[in-house]
Design a protein around this motif. Structure first.
Motif, PDB file in Angstrom:
ATOM      1  N   ALA A 124      42.311  27.733  35.936  1.00  0.00           N
ATOM      2  CA  ALA A 124      42.618  29.158  35.808  1.00  0.00           C
ATOM      3  C   ALA A 124      41.710  30.025  36.661  1.00  0.00           C
ATOM      4  O   ALA A 124      42.146  31.048  37.200  1.00  0.00           O
ATOM      5  CB  ALA A 124      42.516  29.575  34.337  1.00  0.00           C
ATOM      6  N   ASN A 125      40.431  29.647  36.808  1.00  0.00           N
ATOM      7  CA  ASN A 125      39.456  30.508  37.477  1.00  0.00           C
ATOM      8  C   ASN A 125      39.134  30.113  38.911  1.00  0.00           C
ATOM      9  O   ASN A 125      38.673  30.958  39.692  1.00  0.00           O
ATOM     10  CB  ASN A 125      38.162  30.548  36.656  1.00  0.00           C
ATOM     11  CG  ASN A 125      38.331  31.308  35.356  1.00  0.00           C
ATOM     12  OD1 ASN A 125      38.209  32.519  35.307  1.00  0.00           O
ATOM     13  ND2 ASN A 125      38.630  30.583  34.286  1.00  0.00           N
ATOM     14  N   TYR A 126      39.357  28.847  39.261  1.00  0.00           N
ATOM     15  CA  TYR A 126      39.008  28.386  40.605  1.00  0.00           C
ATOM     16  C   TYR A 126      40.193  27.813  41.375  1.00  0.00           C
ATOM     17  O   TYR A 126      40.108  27.622  42.586  1.00  0.00           O
ATOM     18  CB  TYR A 126      37.885  27.345  40.543  1.00  0.00           C
ATOM     19  CG  TYR A 126      36.597  27.878  39.952  1.00  0.00           C
ATOM     20  CD1 TYR A 126      35.620  28.464  40.768  1.00  0.00           C
ATOM     21  CD2 TYR A 126      36.352  27.818  38.585  1.00  0.00           C
ATOM     22  CE1 TYR A 126      34.443  28.962  40.239  1.00  0.00           C
ATOM     23  CE2 TYR A 126      35.171  28.317  38.040  1.00  0.00           C
ATOM     24  CZ  TYR A 126      34.235  28.892  38.873  1.00  0.00           C
ATOM     25  OH  TYR A 126      33.052  29.390  38.349  1.00  0.00           O
ATOM     26  N   GLY A 127      41.276  27.516  40.655  1.00  0.00           N
ATOM     27  CA  GLY A 127      42.467  27.005  41.322  1.00  0.00           C
ATOM     28  C   GLY A 127      42.427  25.536  41.675  1.00  0.00           C
ATOM     29  O   GLY A 127      43.245  25.066  42.474  1.00  0.00           O
ATOM     30  N   TYR A 128      41.468  24.793  41.094  1.00  0.00           N
ATOM     31  CA  TYR A 128      41.347  23.353  41.359  1.00  0.00           C
ATOM     32  C   TYR A 128      41.755  22.561  40.121  1.00  0.00           C
ATOM     33  O   TYR A 128      41.370  22.902  38.995  1.00  0.00           O
ATOM     34  CB  TYR A 128      39.910  22.987  41.730  1.00  0.00           C
ATOM     35  CG  TYR A 128      39.523  23.351  43.144  1.00  0.00           C
ATOM     36  CD1 TYR A 128      39.357  22.369  44.120  1.00  0.00           C
ATOM     37  CD2 TYR A 128      39.308  24.679  43.506  1.00  0.00           C
ATOM     38  CE1 TYR A 128      38.997  22.699  45.420  1.00  0.00           C
ATOM     39  CE2 TYR A 128      38.949  25.026  44.798  1.00  0.00           C
ATOM     40  CZ  TYR A 128      38.790  24.032  45.756  1.00  0.00           C
ATOM     41  OH  TYR A 128      38.444  24.364  47.039  1.00  0.00           O
ATOM     42  N   LYS A 129      42.523  21.498  40.347  1.00  0.00           N
ATOM     43  CA  LYS A 129      42.882  20.605  39.252  1.00  0.00           C
ATOM     44  C   LYS A 129      41.796  19.547  39.074  1.00  0.00           C
ATOM     45  O   LYS A 129      41.149  19.146  40.035  1.00  0.00           O
ATOM     46  CB  LYS A 129      44.218  19.925  39.540  1.00  0.00           C
ATOM     47  CG  LYS A 129      45.399  20.884  39.610  1.00  0.00           C
ATOM     48  CD  LYS A 129      46.682  20.124  39.892  1.00  0.00           C
ATOM     49  CE  LYS A 129      47.866  21.067  39.964  1.00  0.00           C
ATOM     50  NZ  LYS A 129      49.136  20.345  40.259  1.00  0.00           N
TER      51      LYS A 129
END
Length: 280
Positions: free
Chosen positions: A226-231
């Motif tokens: 949600a905050n960094y866009g990394y899975k």
């Protein structure tokens, strides 16, 4: 048309130009132009001389428009060529010439001069988070509306609301706040928030941390998405693993990933193209 009449017509043009500056300075600019153009009397009337004078006046009016109508905070920037605008819907990471990092929010713009390493001044329109490299000889300044945020090395967020309100949230270090035409200064500590609205400045507290109290590791994974866009790809046996940790809301992603890897003795790999973190 005689010389006196030409001078009067040019003066009329000058007076009709609207500028957002004092009448005293506008008058001084006219007197300077008048002295240079009409001081020396020529024995013969030459039309080309006044055509040239009108051209000079037009040039000065254009230049005066640039000077009078720009914000005083922009004195060192109006000729700057470095303008970065984030027109996307996602936050954009920008690295400045001094290696400071800016997370530029959607529809926000920063402007800085060519000699940034010696003149670390930025104009912000919108919202951005700054991670500033320390340099005691060259303070880092962010100009936003009527406010100036001055730092030596720290991390903070500056946000502008509808060209009327500015808020500054300090996460690390310290910053000094100044407001145009006010002698008072405010020194912020981590966790303090400066708000300037309707010519009123105030300081309050805000929560700069996100706490995970005995949460599943998958919850932290959701937070990172949600905050960094990394899975995050975690070994299946760790899906129900519990974690208790406090994270600075603006912490570097790599710092969080390293923390998790050390807590659970895992190795990790970050794929920037896929925006994926894989733990093994």
């Amino acid at each position: 048309m005689d010389e006196k009449k030409i001078e009067e017509e040019l003066k009329k043009i000058w007076d009709e130009i609207p500028v957002s500056h004092s009448d005293i300075e506008k008058k001084a600019c006219w007197e300077e132009f008048q002295a240079k153009t009409f001081a020396v009397k020529k024995p013969k009337f030459k039309v080309w001389r006044y055509v040239a004078a009108a051209s000079v006046l037009l040039f000065m009016l254009i230049g005066t428009g640039i000077y009078f109508n720009r914000s005083p905070l922009q004195d060192n920037f109006y000729l700057a060529s470095n303008v970065i605008e984030n027109t996307s819907l996602k936050t954009q990471t920008v690295y400045l010439p001094d290696s400071s990092r800016v997370r530029l929010s959607s529809h926000s713009t920063i402007t800085y001069s060519n000699n940034f390493e010696n003149n670390r001044k930025i104009i912000l329109e919108g919202e951005a988070y700054f991670k500033v490299i320390k340099d005691k000889k060259h303070p880092f300044q962010v100009f936003c509306n009527q406010t100036t945020t001055t730092v030596l090395g720290t991390s903070f967020t500056v946000k502008e609301y509808n060209k009327k309100e500015v808020s500054v949230e300090l996460y690390e270090g310290s910053v000094q706040m100044n407001v145009k035409d006010q002698n008072k200064k405010w020194i912020l500590k981590p966790g303090e928030k400066f708000i300037y609205e309707n010519n009123i400045a105030e300081v309050s507290l805000f929560n700069r941390f996100t706490d995970f109290d005995n949460e599943k590791l998958s919850v932290v994974s959701d937070y990172i998405i949600a905050n960094y866009g990394y899975k995050m790809a975690i070994p299946q046996e760790y899906n129900n693993q519990r974690i208790t940790v406090r994270i600075n809301k603006k912490e570097d992603l790599k710092t969080i990933v390293q923390l998790i890897s050390e807590m659970y003795n895992l190795k990790f790999e970050i794929n920037e193209e896929l925006k994926q973190i894989t733990f093994r």
